[in-house]
Write a protein that holds these residues in place. Structure first.
Motif, PDB file in Angstrom:
ATOM      1  N   GLY A 226       0.781  -1.304   0.020  1.00  0.00           N
ATOM      2  CA  GLY A 226       0.145   0.030   0.133  1.00  0.00           C
ATOM      3  C   GLY A 226       0.717   1.276   0.020  1.00  0.00           C
ATOM      4  N   ALA A 227       2.110   1.239   0.867  1.00  0.00           N
ATOM      5  CA  ALA A 227       2.814   2.262   0.729  1.00  0.00           C
ATOM      6  C   ALA A 227       3.587   2.591  -0.512  1.00  0.00           C
ATOM      7  N   LEU A 228       3.975   1.390  -1.071  1.00  0.00           N
ATOM      8  CA  LEU A 228       4.586   1.629  -2.690  1.00  0.00           C
ATOM      9  C   LEU A 228       3.567   1.985  -3.554  1.00  0.00           C
ATOM     10  N   ARG A 229       2.301   1.735  -3.335  1.00  0.00           N
ATOM     11  CA  ARG A 229       1.279   2.072  -4.273  1.00  0.00           C
ATOM     12  C   ARG A 229       0.987   3.845  -4.248  1.00  0.00           C
ATOM     13  N   ALA A 230       1.466   4.079  -2.999  1.00  0.00           N
ATOM     14  CA  ALA A 230       1.074   5.523  -2.875  1.00  0.00           C
ATOM     15  C   ALA A 230       2.191   6.543  -3.473  1.00  0.00           C
ATOM     16  N   LYS A 231       3.218   5.662  -3.863  1.00  0.00           N
ATOM     17  CA  LYS A 231       4.436   6.487  -4.541  1.00  0.00           C
ATOM     18  C   LYS A 231       4.268   6.660  -6.008  1.00  0.00           C
ATOM     19  N   PRO A 232       4.590   7.608  -6.535  1.00  0.00           N
ATOM     20  CA  PRO A 232       4.792   7.827  -8.156  1.00  0.00           C
ATOM     21  C   PRO A 232       5.273   6.981  -8.964  1.00  0.00           C
ATOM     22  N   LEU A 233       5.041   5.657  -9.006  1.00  0.00           N
ATOM     23  CA  LEU A 233       5.810   4.643  -9.727  1.00  0.00           C
ATOM     24  C   LEU A 233       5.109   4.246 -11.078  1.00  0.00           C
ATOM     25  N   ALA A 234       5.933   3.993 -11.967  1.00  0.00           N
ATOM     26  CA  ALA A 234       5.680   3.552 -13.469  1.00  0.00           C
ATOM     27  C   ALA A 234       4.811   2.467 -13.473  1.00  0.00           C
ATOM     28  N   LYS A 235       5.207   1.554 -12.358  1.00  0.00           N
ATOM     29  CA  LYS A 235       4.326   0.307 -12.507  1.00  0.00           C
ATOM     30  C   LYS A 235       4.080  -0.160 -11.220  1.00  0.00           C
ATOM     31  N   GLU A 241       1.623  -9.425  -7.577  1.00  0.00           N
ATOM     32  CA  GLU A 241       2.851  -9.121  -6.813  1.00  0.00           C
ATOM     33  C   GLU A 241       3.080  -9.274  -5.395  1.00  0.00           C
ATOM     34  N   THR A 242       1.997  -8.743  -4.791  1.00  0.00           N
ATOM     35  CA  THR A 242       1.614  -8.788  -3.452  1.00  0.00           C
ATOM     36  C   THR A 242       2.126 -10.458  -2.672  1.00  0.00           C
ATOM     37  N   VAL A 243       1.351 -11.215  -3.527  1.00  0.00           N
ATOM     38  CA  VAL A 243       1.389 -12.425  -3.026  1.00  0.00           C
ATOM     39  C   VAL A 243       2.882 -13.059  -3.216  1.00  0.00           C
ATOM     40  N   GLU A 244       3.466 -12.764  -4.406  1.00  0.00           N
ATOM     41  CA  GLU A 244       4.809 -13.296  -4.780  1.00  0.00           C
ATOM     42  C   GLU A 244       5.788 -12.743  -3.596  1.00  0.00           C
ATOM     43  N   TRP A 245       5.673 -11.451  -3.418  1.00  0.00           N
ATOM     44  CA  TRP A 245       6.522 -10.607  -2.499  1.00  0.00           C
ATOM     45  C   TRP A 245       6.446 -11.215  -1.211  1.00  0.00           C
ATOM     46  N   ALA A 246       5.404 -11.792  -0.617  1.00  0.00           N
ATOM     47  CA  ALA A 246       5.070 -12.424   0.731  1.00  0.00           C
ATOM     48  C   ALA A 246       5.830 -13.751   0.482  1.00  0.00           C
ATOM     49  N   GLU A 247       5.557 -14.496  -0.317  1.00  0.00           N
ATOM     50  CA  GLU A 247       6.151 -15.669  -0.427  1.00  0.00           C
ATOM     51  C   GLU A 247       7.630 -15.692  -0.526  1.00  0.00           C
ATOM     52  N   ALA A 248       8.074 -14.704  -1.474  1.00  0.00           N
ATOM     53  CA  ALA A 248       9.702 -14.804  -1.364  1.00  0.00           C
ATOM     54  C   ALA A 248      10.340 -14.250  -0.028  1.00  0.00           C
ATOM     55  N   GLY A 268      12.957  -7.160  -5.907  1.00  0.00           N
ATOM     56  CA  GLY A 268      12.653  -7.222  -7.293  1.00  0.00           C
ATOM     57  C   GLY A 268      11.538  -8.174  -7.547  1.00  0.00           C
ATOM     58  N   VAL A 269      10.907  -8.689  -6.794  1.00  0.00           N
ATOM     59  CA  VAL A 269       9.832  -9.571  -6.931  1.00  0.00           C
ATOM     60  C   VAL A 269       8.644  -8.709  -7.104  1.00  0.00           C
ATOM     61  N   VAL A 270       8.630  -7.519  -6.305  1.00  0.00           N
ATOM     62  CA  VAL A 270       7.230  -6.623  -6.261  1.00  0.00           C
ATOM     63  C   VAL A 270       7.544  -5.636  -7.311  1.00  0.00           C
ATOM     64  N   LEU A 271       8.617  -4.762  -7.342  1.00  0.00           N
ATOM     65  CA  LEU A 271       8.872  -3.970  -8.454  1.00  0.00           C
ATOM     66  C   LEU A 271       9.572  -4.414  -9.479  1.00  0.00           C
ATOM     67  N   LYS A 272       9.301  -4.194 -10.594  1.00  0.00           N
ATOM     68  CA  LYS A 272       9.978  -4.816 -12.001  1.00  0.00           C
ATOM     69  C   LYS A 272      10.014  -3.888 -13.025  1.00  0.00           C
ATOM     70  N   ASP A 273      10.636  -2.615 -12.640  1.00  0.00           N
ATOM     71  CA  ASP A 273      11.076  -1.456 -13.437  1.00  0.00           C
ATOM     72  C   ASP A 273      12.130  -0.550 -12.815  1.00  0.00           C
ATOM     73  N   GLN A 274      13.255  -0.331 -13.819  1.00  0.00           N
ATOM     74  CA  GLN A 274      14.421  -0.210 -13.088  1.00  0.00           C
ATOM     75  C   GLN A 274      14.081   1.276 -12.716  1.00  0.00           C
ATOM     76  N   TYR A 279      13.914   4.739  -7.561  1.00  0.00           N
ATOM     77  CA  TYR A 279      13.507   5.607  -7.157  1.00  0.00           C
ATOM     78  C   TYR A 279      13.308   5.231  -5.469  1.00  0.00           C
ATOM     79  N   ILE A 280      12.793   4.000  -5.486  1.00  0.00           N
ATOM     80  CA  ILE A 280      12.570   3.451  -4.148  1.00  0.00           C
ATOM     81  C   ILE A 280      13.843   3.188  -3.262  1.00  0.00           C
ATOM     82  N   ALA A 281      14.824   3.059  -3.963  1.00  0.00           N
ATOM     83  CA  ALA A 281      15.994   2.718  -3.304  1.00  0.00           C
ATOM     84  C   ALA A 281      16.257   3.570  -2.083  1.00  0.00           C
ATOM     85  N   PRO A 282      16.595   4.673  -2.175  1.00  0.00           N
ATOM     86  CA  PRO A 282      16.877   5.583  -0.907  1.00  0.00           C
ATOM     87  C   PRO A 282      15.690   5.938   0.010  1.00  0.00           C
ATOM     88  N   ARG A 283      14.455   5.198  -0.289  1.00  0.00           N
ATOM     89  CA  ARG A 283      13.330   5.520   0.621  1.00  0.00           C
ATOM     90  C   ARG A 283      12.957   4.057   1.138  1.00  0.00           C
TER      91      ARG A 283
END
Length: 293
Positions: A226-235, A241-248, A268-274, A279-283
């Motif tokens: 939910g916090a990721l979706r609130a960010k200005p992400l391209a994808k 991806e939520t399910v896969e991130w939880a599994e990973a 890298g399981v939940v975000l799949k755009d460089q 953008y997220i790395a420092p945050r």
């Protein structure tokens, strides 16, 4: 309007929602109602929403509930009617001519016909569900062709005649709304918008789809997504991806990676755009502290 189709013992939206739940898909009241009306009234179901909210999975669940094969027509830029309807196997026709010598060969027998999704659905409307996926990616000409098909559910093969469904096939269309669909197409469908699920529902989806994930982990990963979706992400991440991130993250934690580091290492399981990753790395540390604490 009179009900036109009996639905294998499903006599309303609530029974359909329960049956879809048994097929590993949680349908809310709005989706269950739209799907039931589309099935009962013999109309196509148009599902719109952001990528990853579960539109295609809803079609799969409907097919599973009905015990039917799902025939998928994946739309793309430049798709034409031949890719959706049928093609003649030209190499096989030429081979048959060479092998026959002077004998007559009927080049329009079934063995030379390659049935594409629309023809497959028309040939067995009681056994198949036709999924027209991401119709918004096709051009207006292809949309006009689909409009004609959805009007009378017939297909003309010049060499063979007209193929007409004895009963309207079940059709589900999906759109990511990258462009507006023609109003005439919308009018022929039962419409439903699928949004991202609320946190409680998404956590239920995670535990349903990923049996190895604990309920507490599911709630934490949903907060982080939910916090990721609130960010200005391209994808922005979808439910898959939520399910896969939880599994990973659960897998990494079982191998000794502590929380919340397990989430960070599986990013890298939940975000799949460089660009999104940059953008997220420092945050990321602050986001995880807020989301999965």
């Amino acid at each position: 309007m009179a009900v036109r189709r009996e639905i294998q013992g499903i006599d309303g939206p609530d029974p359909l929602a329960r049956a879809m739940g048994d097929a590993q898909y949680i349908a809310d009241e709005g989706l269950a109602t739209a799907a039931y009306l589309a099935l009962a009234l013999g109309k196509p179901l148009l599902l719109e929403g952001a990528p990853g909210v579960g539109k295609t999975e809803a079609a799969k669940a409907i097919a599973s509930v009905l015990g039917r094969e799902l025939v998928r027509l994946q739309c793309y830029e430049g798709i034409d009617a031949a890719a959706a309807m049928y093609e003649w196997n030209f190499p096989r026709q030429m081979l048959a001519i060479r092998q026959a010598g002077d004998e007559y060969v009927n080049l329009y027998e079934d063995r030379f016909l390659i049935a594409r999704p629309i023809l497959q659905a028309l040939e067995a409307p009681r056994d198949r569900v036709l999924l027209i996926d991401e119709i918004d990616r096709a051009d207006h000409e292809f949309e006009a062709f689909l409009l004609e098909f959805l009007s009378d559910f017939t297909l003309s093969i010049p060499e063979r005649g007209t193929v007409r469904a004895g009963t309207p096939p079940i059709v589900v269309l999906t759109s990511n709304r990258t462009r507006e669909l023609h109003e005439a197409l919308r009018r022929r469908c039962i419409y439903h918008w699928i949004d991202y699920p609320d946190p409680a529902l998404e956590a239920r989806i995670v535990t349903m789809r990923a049996s190895t994930v604990a309920e507490d982990t599911a709630r934490r990963v949903v907060r982080a997504v939910g916090a990721l979706r609130a960010k200005p992400l391209a994808k922005p991440p979808g439910v898959a991806e939520t399910v896969e991130w939880a599994e990973a993250a659960t897998l990494l934690n079982s191998q000794g990676v502590a929380w919340p580091r397990a989430f960070a290492r599986a990013i890298g399981v939940v975000l799949k755009d460089q660009d999104d990753l940059d953008y997220i790395a420092p945050r990321l540390e602050a986001l995880l502290a807020e989301g999965v604490a």
